[in-house]
Write an enzyme that holds these catalytic residues in place. Structure first.
Site, PDB file in Angstrom:
ATOM      1  N   PHE A 294     -59.200  73.530  -9.228  1.00 28.96           N
ATOM      2  CA  PHE A 294     -60.264  72.508  -9.135  1.00 28.96           C
ATOM      3  C   PHE A 294     -60.101  71.704  -7.853  1.00 28.96           C
ATOM      4  O   PHE A 294     -59.000  71.201  -7.550  1.00 28.96           O
ATOM      5  CB  PHE A 294     -60.242  71.593 -10.360  1.00 28.96           C
ATOM      6  N   GLN A 295     -61.192  71.548  -7.129  1.00 29.68           N
ATOM      7  CA  GLN A 295     -61.115  70.899  -5.811  1.00 29.68           C
ATOM      8  C   GLN A 295     -60.632  69.449  -5.900  1.00 29.68           C
ATOM      9  O   GLN A 295     -59.969  68.958  -4.992  1.00 29.68           O
ATOM     10  CB  GLN A 295     -62.467  70.943  -5.110  1.00 29.68           C
TER      11      GLN A 295
ATOM     12  N   SER B  77     -29.554  29.232  11.769  1.00 28.67           N
ATOM     13  CA  SER B  77     -29.110  30.625  11.659  1.00 28.67           C
ATOM     14  C   SER B  77     -27.656  30.805  12.116  1.00 28.67           C
ATOM     15  O   SER B  77     -26.979  31.744  11.692  1.00 28.67           O
ATOM     16  CB  SER B  77     -30.039  31.548  12.442  1.00 28.67           C
TER      17      SER B  77
ATOM     18  N   SER C 225     -28.190  45.092  -6.997  1.00 28.23           N
ATOM     19  CA  SER C 225     -27.846  46.374  -7.616  1.00 28.23           C
ATOM     20  C   SER C 225     -26.345  46.439  -7.868  1.00 28.23           C
ATOM     21  O   SER C 225     -25.552  46.102  -6.975  1.00 28.23           O
ATOM     22  CB  SER C 225     -28.251  47.534  -6.695  1.00 28.23           C
TER      23      SER C 225
ATOM     24  N   GLU D 269     -35.510  45.850  -0.203  1.00 32.50           N
ATOM     25  CA  GLU D 269     -35.117  45.972   1.208  1.00 32.50           C
ATOM     26  C   GLU D 269     -36.204  45.474   2.155  1.00 32.50           C
ATOM     27  O   GLU D 269     -36.402  46.027   3.230  1.00 32.50           O
ATOM     28  CB  GLU D 269     -34.801  47.443   1.544  1.00 32.50           C
TER      29      GLU D 269
HETATM   30  O1  GRA Z   1     -32.891  33.451  17.005  1.00 27.51           O
HETATM   31  P1  GRA Z   1     -32.117  32.859  15.900  1.00 27.51           P
HETATM   32  O2  GRA Z   1     -30.690  32.530  16.207  1.00 27.51           O
HETATM   33  O3  GRA Z   1     -32.838  31.772  15.167  1.00 27.51           O
HETATM   34  O4  GRA Z   1     -31.955  34.054  14.838  1.00 27.51           O
HETATM   35  C1  GRA Z   1     -33.100  34.587  14.242  1.00 27.51           C
HETATM   36  C2  GRA Z   1     -33.342  36.040  14.687  1.00 27.51           C
HETATM   37  O5  GRA Z   1     -33.076  36.202  16.062  1.00 27.51           O
HETATM   38  C3  GRA Z   1     -32.750  34.726  12.758  1.00 27.51           C
HETATM   39  O6  GRA Z   1     -32.313  36.082  12.592  1.00 27.51           O
HETATM   40  C4  GRA Z   1     -32.354  36.788  13.820  1.00 27.51           C
HETATM   41  N1  GRA Z   1     -32.823  38.147  13.544  1.00 27.51           N
HETATM   42  C5  GRA Z   1     -32.145  39.240  13.870  1.00 27.51           C
HETATM   43  N2  GRA Z   1     -30.970  39.411  14.496  1.00 27.51           N
HETATM   44  C6  GRA Z   1     -30.548  40.673  14.723  1.00 27.51           C
HETATM   45  C7  GRA Z   1     -33.963  38.495  12.903  1.00 27.51           C
HETATM   46  N3  GRA Z   1     -34.053  39.834  12.839  1.00 27.51           N
HETATM   47  C8  GRA Z   1     -32.938  40.322  13.443  1.00 27.51           C
HETATM   48  C9  GRA Z   1     -32.440  41.618  13.691  1.00 27.51           C
HETATM   49  N4  GRA Z   1     -33.096  42.700  13.310  1.00 27.51           N
HETATM   50  N5  GRA Z   1     -31.269  41.741  14.329  1.00 27.51           N
HETATM   51  C10 GRA Z   1     -33.938  34.519  11.882  1.00 27.51           C
HETATM   52  O7  GRA Z   1     -34.972  35.304  12.419  1.00 27.51           O
HETATM   53  P2  GRA Z   1     -36.471  34.862  12.262  1.00 27.51           P
HETATM   54  O8  GRA Z   1     -37.334  35.911  12.900  1.00 27.51           O
HETATM   55  O9  GRA Z   1     -36.652  33.437  12.644  1.00 27.51           O
HETATM   56  O10 GRA Z   1     -36.547  34.966  10.710  1.00 27.51           O
HETATM   57  P3  GRA Z   1     -37.658  34.631   9.699  1.00 27.51           P
HETATM   58  O11 GRA Z   1     -38.965  34.379  10.353  1.00 27.51           O
HETATM   59  O12 GRA Z   1     -37.074  33.614   8.805  1.00 27.51           O
HETATM   60  O13 GRA Z   1     -37.753  36.019   8.866  1.00 27.51           O
HETATM   61  C11 GRA Z   1     -37.492  37.246   9.391  1.00 27.51           C
HETATM   62  C12 GRA Z   1     -37.750  38.346   8.373  1.00 27.51           C
HETATM   63  C13 GRA Z   1     -38.999  38.109   7.563  1.00 27.51           C
HETATM   64  C14 GRA Z   1     -37.906  39.621   9.182  1.00 27.51           C
HETATM   65  C15 GRA Z   1     -36.515  38.428   7.446  1.00 27.51           C
HETATM   66  O14 GRA Z   1     -36.373  37.244   6.718  1.00 27.51           O
HETATM   67  C16 GRA Z   1     -36.561  39.595   6.506  1.00 27.51           C
HETATM   68  O15 GRA Z   1     -36.289  40.728   6.904  1.00 27.51           O
HETATM   69  N6  GRA Z   1     -36.871  39.357   5.211  1.00 27.51           N
HETATM   70  C17 GRA Z   1     -36.829  40.364   4.207  1.00 27.51           C
HETATM   71  C18 GRA Z   1     -35.568  40.249   3.419  1.00 27.51           C
HETATM   72  C19 GRA Z   1     -35.134  41.537   2.798  1.00 27.51           C
HETATM   73  O16 GRA Z   1     -35.338  42.634   3.314  1.00 27.51           O
HETATM   74  N7  GRA Z   1     -34.466  41.444   1.686  1.00 27.51           N
HETATM   75  C20 GRA Z   1     -33.909  42.573   1.054  1.00 27.51           C
HETATM   76  C21 GRA Z   1     -32.911  42.152   0.109  1.00 27.51           C
HETATM   77  S1  GRA Z   1     -31.693  43.362  -0.304  1.00 27.51           S
HETATM   78  C22 GRA Z   1     -32.378  44.376  -1.448  1.00 27.51           C
HETATM   79  O17 GRA Z   1     -33.544  44.476  -1.620  1.00 27.51           O
HETATM   80  C23 GRA Z   1     -31.352  45.173  -2.219  1.00 27.51           C
HETATM   81  C24 GRA Z   1     -31.903  46.350  -2.915  1.00 27.51           C
HETATM   82  C25 GRA Z   1     -30.859  47.377  -3.187  1.00 27.51           C
HETATM   83  C26 GRA Z   1     -31.477  48.773  -3.063  1.00 27.51           C
HETATM   84  O18 GRA Z   1     -32.228  49.177  -3.947  1.00 27.51           O
HETATM   85  O19 GRA Z   1     -31.237  49.478  -2.063  1.00 27.51           O
END
Ligand code: GRA
Length: 385
Positions: free
Chosen positions: A277-278, A178, A158, A363
């Site tokens: 209307f229901q 990581s 964005s 997100e």
């Molecule tokens: O233990 P480590 O050293 O390997 O670290 C892992 C974990 O401990 C590493 O990240 C750490 N971690 C966290 N650390 C602090 C994970 N979650 C947290 C946390 N909450 N706090 C990797 O973790 P993992 O569990 O091995 O990761 P994974 O299996 O590869 O995937 C995790 C997950 C699926 C949850 C993650 O990749 C994820 O959240 N994916 C979604 C990405 C996302 O939300 N993208 C959004 C992009 S931005 C966007 O959309 C902008 C839009 C603008 C707007 O409209 O607002």
């Protein structure tokens, strides 16, 4: 338990509601048609302090908190889901992360201008090959002399095309897994950066783009947090921006309900208002109840952050997941009730319908939210709450 909003919060909510009704809602359909980003309105929001609720006064914020930020975000989304995104680009995905992880120098350099919307921000996580699978990102910031050289590309960012700065996530050393991911504050006017705007279904008056980084030199001061501390910055930032998404879903679902309530009472068919209307009543009741459920989950997640529970990943995911699912249903119900008046681009419901879809994607998709929730429930989640 106290579900009431105090007087300060009510006053902020009222201010945002009036501002939106006067300066945003009447123009949003035209901005959509023209794909016009209303810079002057975002600027006004900045001047009014809309983006600074979670920011300390010494950096120009109001320090009124996450719940306050959520209320403002909801009200703006009620008039324009596009402009809701500004809460993330100006603060929750940028300035707030700088406040939490930055040096004093970085805070002074970026935060006041971002929250006043004097400078536009963006945050760059997603890549062509790394959407839900964040950790598979390929952008590299290789250490070089006393700085870094940034190469790679980001997409679905964005404000990418007009931003002055970006919070960019990149591997300084991929072999470390990581621990090799870092966060960088990048001046978007630097040599080696090019952007391209993307076409999309909705959110049409807030531009989204791709960014290409080609041998972009970053000074060492660009590093946000520690070298290898990118994961911490990234996931804490997502845990902030997901609240704005949830609040956006709530505000947009409220706009759908507003439109439906008015239309059900105004429109007559078969000799009575169509609200009698229901089958329409069933849709209205479901919309109203689901909206209340998303709102309560969203306010709770925001309130928790104000109680210093900043790592409330699970509760933030509940809010984002439910708000995203329900806003899509609300927009669909509004379309059914308004019929051809919903389908016509002369009326805002068509915009609501286009804008709702993105909440299931941005997100962290709905499936990612469900993944995090189920991992928590089943005891599979790595990160501590
Ligand atoms: O233990 P480590 O050293 O390997 O670290 C892992 C974990 O401990 C590493 O990240 C750490 N971690 C966290 N650390 C602090 C994970 N979650 C947290 C946390 N909450 N706090 C990797 O973790 P993992 O569990 O091995 O990761 P994974 O299996 O590869 O995937 C995790 C997950 C699926 C949850 C993650 O990749 C994820 O959240 N994916 C979604 C990405 C996302 O939300 N993208 C959004 C992009 S931005 C966007 O959309 C902008 C839009 C603008 C707007 O409209 O607002």
């Amino acid at each position: 338990m106290d579900f009431s909003l105090n007087e300060d919060l009510q006053a902020m909510q009222e201010l945002a509601r009036e501002f939106t009704q006067e300066n945003i809602a009447p123009y949003a359909d035209q901005w959509d048609k023209d794909h016009h980003y209303p810079a002057e309105v975002v600027q006004q929001m900045g001047e009014l302090g809309f983006f600074g609720c979670t920011i300390a006064e010494e950096y120009g914020g109001t320090d009124t908190g996450f719940l306050a930020q959520t209320l403002l975000c909801e009200e703006v989304a009620r008039g324009s889901s596009s402009l809701r995104v500004a809460f993330n680009t100006q603060c929750l995905g940028t300035a707030l992360s700088i406040q939490r992880h930055g040096t004093e120098e970085q805070k002074k350099k970026w935060i006041p201008d971002l929250i006043a919307a004097k400078k536009l921000g963006c945050f760059a996580i997603s890549e062509p090959n790394a959407g839900s699978d964040t950790m598979s990102m390929e952008t590299v910031a290789a250490p070089d002399g006393d700085g870094f050289v940034l190469n790679g590309s980001k997409t679905w960012i964005s404000l990418a095309t007009i931003a002055d700065m970006a919070l960019v996530y990149a591997y300084h050393d991929k072999s470390l897994g990581s621990k090799g991911l870092s966060a960088f504050l990048v001046d978007m006017h630097s040599d080696g950066i090019s952007t391209r705007e993307l076409e999309k279904l909705g959110t049409l008056h807030f531009p989204t783009g791709e960014i290409a980084f080609e041998d972009v030199r970053l000074p060492k001061e660009a590093l946000l947090g520690s070298l290898g501390g990118g994961v911490k910055v990234l996931f804490s930032s997502l845990n902030q921006t997901r609240i704005s998404c949830a609040a956006g879903g709530v505000g947009l679902a409220q706009a759908c309900l507003d439109a439906v309530t008015k239309y059900c009472n105004e429109r007559h068919q078969f000799g009575q208002p169509i609200g009698k209307f229901q089958m329409n009543q069933e849709l209205v009741a479901t919309m109203a109840a689901e909206l209340e459920a998303s709102r309560l989950l969203t306010y709770r997640a925001a309130w928790q952050k104000d109680q210093n529970q900043l790592g409330n990943v699970l509760e933030t995911c509940y809010a984002k997941f439910i708000a995203a699912e329900y806003v899509v249903r609300a927009a669909h119900a509004a379309m059914k009730i308004l019929g051809s008046y919903g389908y016509s681009t002369e009326y805002p419901v068509a915009r609501y319908y286009r804008d709702a879809a993105v909440y299931q994607i941005v997100e962290g998709t709905v499936n990612i939210q469900k993944m995090i929730i189920s991992q928590d429930q089943l005891g599979y989640r790595k990160a501590n709450r």
